[in-house]
Design an enzyme around this catalytic site. Structure first.
Site, PDB file in Angstrom:
ATOM      1  N   ASP A 181       0.846  -1.140  -0.121  1.00  0.00           N
ATOM      2  CA  ASP A 181      -0.141  -0.037  -0.045  1.00  0.00           C
ATOM      3  C   ASP A 181       1.006   1.232  -0.021  1.00  0.00           C
ATOM      4  O   ASP A 181       2.147   1.296   0.487  1.00  0.00           O
ATOM      5  CB  ASP A 181      -1.021  -0.004   1.215  1.00  0.00           C
ATOM      6  CG  ASP A 181      -0.264   0.030   2.612  1.00  0.00           C
ATOM      7  OD1 ASP A 181       0.718  -0.958   2.856  1.00  0.00           O
ATOM      8  OD2 ASP A 181      -0.684   0.657   3.485  1.00  0.00           O
ATOM      9  N   GLU A 214       0.093  -1.327   5.583  1.00  0.00           N
ATOM     10  CA  GLU A 214       1.007  -0.832   6.473  1.00  0.00           C
ATOM     11  C   GLU A 214       1.013   0.444   7.102  1.00  0.00           C
ATOM     12  O   GLU A 214       1.358   0.892   8.024  1.00  0.00           O
ATOM     13  CB  GLU A 214       2.458  -1.249   5.814  1.00  0.00           C
ATOM     14  CG  GLU A 214       3.754  -0.821   6.786  1.00  0.00           C
ATOM     15  CD  GLU A 214       4.127   0.721   6.698  1.00  0.00           C
ATOM     16  OE1 GLU A 214       4.931   0.801   7.623  1.00  0.00           O
ATOM     17  OE2 GLU A 214       3.840   1.358   5.978  1.00  0.00           O
TER      18      GLU A 214
END
Length: 384
Positions: free
Chosen positions: A73, A135
């Site tokens: 991400d 994350e």
């Protein structure tokens, strides 16, 4: 190998894997490339089914493997002034621009480019790839993958987290604790403020108190701390609430975080905030509106990476990079999660954290070359 890495990086940047959106297309792309070189791939979807972790293995299915890990991400590009399309890689003056180029698709692309070479050199020690979701919003995917590894009985012993460190070895970092605090008040007309409970006002008092604690944490830092800054930090990321000048705001939200040097600092902040809310703010709010509330939601409490005297990951990466130096950093990673399930861990990857999360994010070509060189030496080591 460099051109292959660039090509893969261009593909990865083109996947707009902002944390609020799905990462499934990127994970499918990575899975296909890994399966093409004989890797055993596991996908673990989140409860929504819109995101997934990838965990893949080359070599024998036994304990003691080495993990190469990165998150899929990226942070949003909204309200940032980019000079090019953030989701289209642009090469200029030895730099590769694009969202996620250094944080951390540059590392992921390097590992994928090297995967066929890893496969050719495999012997007795397995090599794993771990690519996670979310994350940037609390290391949610890494916590999920830690549980998944326990369930399928895979126990690696070493992890290299490829966050951007300019290829320096990082042996420790602070934790990252993220929260959202919600305030419920009572709406009303702005001309009669005493008849309502203004959630924005109470959120502001909360933030003011939080900033007072932030200053106290400075004085609590240990004189021998190697962190920079050496104390636990607090950041207020956003305060939302209200709708008009003449309306008493019934709701407000504060998004905030702290980066604790030690768990006791986090306990200090949370206990003082709890007392302030229940002994000062809530009695005043409920004197007007009994159903008023202050609720704090935990977005993520990610423990830091603790330096250890014996660390096989540090030893391996030192041999690969040719340096024995290891440092500490203030920013958080998924490393502590892997450490907590029994692995020796370091953080080492291409690019600078100074470029992460900013407009015109980039990774230099020279940093990718250094990363490829490290992974090439790792490949040779796997063939011993």
């Amino acid at each position: 190998m460099l051109q292959t890495t660039k090509d893969i990086l261009a593909d990865l940047i083109a996947f707009p894997t902002v944390s609020s959106d799905s990462n499934l297309d990127m994970i499918a792309y990575l899975a296909t490339r890994l399966e093409d070189c004989g890797t055993d791939v596991h996908l673990f979807t989140d409860p929504s089914g819109k995101k997934a972790n990838l965990f893949a293995t080359l070599g024998p299915k036994k304990d003691g493997g080495i993990v190469l890990s990165g998150h899929s991400d990226v942070v949003p590009v909204i309200d940032q002034s980019w000079t090019s399309d953030p989701f289209k890689m642009v090469e200029r003056d030895g730099r590769l621009y694009g969202r996620g180029s250094c944080d951390m698709k540059g590392f992921i692309s390097s590992t994928i480019a090297m995967a066929p070479t890893f496969a050719e050199n495999m012997r007795d020690r397995p090599l794993h790839f771990a690519f996670t979701y979310d994350e940037e919003v609390g290391c949610i995917g890494a916590a999920h993958i830690a549980q998944s590894l326990k369930q399928i009985g895979i126990r690696p012993s070493v992890a290299i987290i490829g966050e951007p460190t300019n290829m320096r070895i990082i042996e420790g970092h602070k934790g990252c604790f993220e929260y959202t605090t919600l305030f419920q008040g009572l709406e009303g007309h702005g001309s009669a403020p005493d008849l309502g409970v203004n959630a924005v006002e109470y959120a502001t008092r909360y933030v003011t108190y939080l900033l007072d604690l932030k200053e106290k944490l400075r004085s609590m830092s240990h004189p021998d701390s190697a962190f920079d800054p050496p104390w636990t930090t607090v950041n207020v990321g956003a305060l939302h609430g209200g709708s008009a000048h003449n309306v008493i705001a019934p709701k407000a939200r504060v998004d905030w975080e702290m980066r604790p040097v030690q768990r006791s600092d986090a306990d200090f902040v949370k206990s003082h905030l709890h007392a302030y809310c229940h002994e000062v703010l809530l009695p005043k709010m409920r004197a007007v509106y009994p159903d008023a509330s202050i609720e704090t939601e935990v977005v993520g409490e990610v423990e830091g990476l603790v330096p250890t005297l014996e660390n096989e990951a540090q030893k391996i990466v030192s041999e690969l990079t040719g340096t024995d130096d290891a440092s500490l950093v203030p920013f958080g990673t998924e490393a502590g999660i892997f450490q907590n399930i029994g692995m020796d861990v370091v953080v080492c990857g291409p690019g600078s954290i100074e470029q992460a999360h900013k407009a015109d994010e980039f990774v230099t070509v020279s940093q990718l070359e250094s990363c490829i060189a490290m992974l090439s030496k790792l490949s040779k080591r796997l063939g011993w």
